[in-house]
Design a protein around this motif. Sequence first.
Motif, mmCIF file in Angstrom:
data_model
loop_
_atom_site.group_PDB
_atom_site.id
_atom_site.type_symbol
_atom_site.label_atom_id
_atom_site.label_comp_id
_atom_site.label_asym_id
_atom_site.label_seq_id
_atom_site.Cartn_x
_atom_site.Cartn_y
_atom_site.Cartn_z
ATOM 1 N N ARG A 14 0.832 -1.214 0.000
ATOM 2 C CA ARG A 14 0.000 0.000 0.000
ATOM 3 C C ARG A 14 0.864 1.261 0.000
ATOM 4 O O ARG A 14 0.567 2.234 -0.693
ATOM 5 C CB ARG A 14 -0.932 0.005 1.206
ATOM 6 C CG ARG A 14 -2.092 -0.943 1.097
ATOM 7 C CD ARG A 14 -3.040 -0.818 2.301
ATOM 8 N NE ARG A 14 -3.865 -2.004 2.390
ATOM 9 C CZ ARG A 14 -3.623 -3.045 3.194
ATOM 10 N NH1 ARG A 14 -2.592 -3.040 4.016
ATOM 11 N NH2 ARG A 14 -4.422 -4.087 3.196
ATOM 12 N N GLU A 15 1.911 1.249 0.805
ATOM 13 C CA GLU A 15 2.803 2.409 0.893
ATOM 14 C C GLU A 15 3.529 2.673 -0.419
ATOM 15 O O GLU A 15 3.988 3.791 -0.661
ATOM 16 C CB GLU A 15 3.801 2.219 2.036
ATOM 17 C CG GLU A 15 3.138 2.316 3.405
ATOM 18 C CD GLU A 15 4.038 1.880 4.554
ATOM 19 O OE1 GLU A 15 5.201 1.492 4.309
ATOM 20 O OE2 GLU A 15 3.555 1.908 5.705
ATOM 21 N N SER A 16 3.622 1.647 -1.275
ATOM 22 C CA SER A 16 4.251 1.839 -2.584
ATOM 23 C C SER A 16 3.254 2.353 -3.618
ATOM 24 O O SER A 16 3.601 2.536 -4.785
ATOM 25 C CB SER A 16 4.874 0.531 -3.070
ATOM 26 O OG SER A 16 3.865 -0.354 -3.549
ATOM 27 N N GLY A 17 1.993 2.589 -3.180
ATOM 28 C CA GLY A 17 0.987 3.138 -4.076
ATOM 29 C C GLY A 17 0.122 2.098 -4.761
ATOM 30 O O GLY A 17 -0.699 2.435 -5.612
ATOM 31 N N LYS A 18 0.278 0.835 -4.425
ATOM 32 C CA LYS A 18 -0.514 -0.225 -5.048
ATOM 33 C C LYS A 18 -1.544 -0.747 -4.050
ATOM 34 O O LYS A 18 -1.462 -0.495 -2.857
ATOM 35 C CB LYS A 18 0.401 -1.359 -5.509
ATOM 36 C CG LYS A 18 1.411 -0.919 -6.548
ATOM 37 C CD LYS A 18 2.332 -2.050 -6.927
ATOM 38 C CE LYS A 18 3.377 -1.543 -7.922
ATOM 39 N NZ LYS A 18 4.387 -2.558 -8.196
ATOM 40 N N THR A 19 -2.508 -1.482 -4.563
ATOM 41 C CA THR A 19 -3.548 -2.070 -3.721
ATOM 42 C C THR A 19 -3.420 -3.587 -3.777
ATOM 43 O O THR A 19 -3.678 -4.192 -4.821
ATOM 44 C CB THR A 19 -4.954 -1.653 -4.215
ATOM 45 O OG1 THR A 19 -5.020 -0.224 -4.224
ATOM 46 C CG2 THR A 19 -6.032 -2.221 -3.324
ATOM 47 N N PRO A 20 -3.022 -4.204 -2.663
ATOM 48 C CA PRO A 20 -2.875 -5.663 -2.671
ATOM 49 C C PRO A 20 -4.236 -6.351 -2.608
ATOM 50 O O PRO A 20 -5.164 -5.859 -1.959
ATOM 51 C CB PRO A 20 -2.066 -5.937 -1.404
ATOM 52 C CG PRO A 20 -2.443 -4.831 -0.480
ATOM 53 C CD PRO A 20 -2.664 -3.627 -1.371
ATOM 54 N N ARG A 21 -4.348 -7.446 -3.281
ATOM 55 C CA ARG A 21 -5.529 -8.308 -3.153
ATOM 56 C C ARG A 21 -5.146 -9.410 -2.183
ATOM 57 O O ARG A 21 -4.245 -10.203 -2.468
ATOM 58 C CB ARG A 21 -5.915 -8.891 -4.503
ATOM 59 C CG ARG A 21 -6.429 -7.871 -5.483
ATOM 60 C CD ARG A 21 -6.853 -8.509 -6.788
ATOM 61 N NE ARG A 21 -6.694 -9.967 -6.689
ATOM 62 C CZ ARG A 21 -6.701 -10.812 -7.700
ATOM 63 N NH1 ARG A 21 -6.861 -10.396 -8.894
ATOM 64 N NH2 ARG A 21 -6.549 -12.091 -7.526
ATOM 65 N N ILE A 22 -5.808 -9.455 -1.048
ATOM 66 C CA ILE A 22 -5.432 -10.418 -0.006
ATOM 67 C C ILE A 22 -6.668 -11.086 0.576
ATOM 68 O O ILE A 22 -7.786 -10.595 0.421
ATOM 69 C CB ILE A 22 -4.642 -9.748 1.134
ATOM 70 C CG1 ILE A 22 -5.463 -8.645 1.797
ATOM 71 C CG2 ILE A 22 -3.311 -9.211 0.627
ATOM 72 C CD1 ILE A 22 -4.842 -8.071 3.050
ATOM 73 N N LYS A 23 -6.436 -12.204 1.222
ATOM 74 C CA LYS A 23 -7.456 -12.856 2.038
ATOM 75 C C LYS A 23 -6.733 -13.500 3.213
ATOM 76 O O LYS A 23 -5.524 -13.725 3.161
ATOM 77 C CB LYS A 23 -8.270 -13.879 1.256
ATOM 78 C CG LYS A 23 -7.516 -15.137 0.847
ATOM 79 C CD LYS A 23 -8.465 -16.106 0.159
ATOM 80 C CE LYS A 23 -7.771 -17.425 -0.148
ATOM 81 N NZ LYS A 23 -8.703 -18.411 -0.705
ATOM 82 N N THR A 24 -7.460 -13.772 4.264
ATOM 83 C CA THR A 24 -6.883 -14.405 5.446
ATOM 84 C C THR A 24 -7.188 -15.890 5.396
ATOM 85 O O THR A 24 -8.348 -16.293 5.263
ATOM 86 C CB THR A 24 -7.474 -13.783 6.730
ATOM 87 O OG1 THR A 24 -7.185 -12.385 6.727
ATOM 88 C CG2 THR A 24 -6.864 -14.420 7.963
#
Length: 103
Positions: A14-24
């Motif tokens: 996120r800090e690099s300007g991207k949006t991660p797609r994640i799940k737990t």
Amino acid sequence: MAKIVRDNIPQIIRESGKTPRIKTLEDTELVDALDAKLVEELQEYQSETDTAKAVEELADMYEVIIALAKVKGYALEDFLAIAERKRNANGGFDDGVYWMGNE
């Protein structure tokens, strides 16, 4: 390239300007992902020629092993106590003893 990552990686992305797609992950999915990560880290360790980087891969394996122990219901202290008990009973791997069977 979906895989389990360290807990802070989504924030770093996120800090690099991207949006991660994640799940737990939980239960069997989590164990399977950690098992795969352990194999990945072992392969990285085995292919690393720089000693310092190889030790970093060992540290990654250690983190994965701790996570696996936790999933199995063992806190870090419990896991380390088991390791110590085994070392006290059977020794470690410090002396390079290579068993070739019995006569």
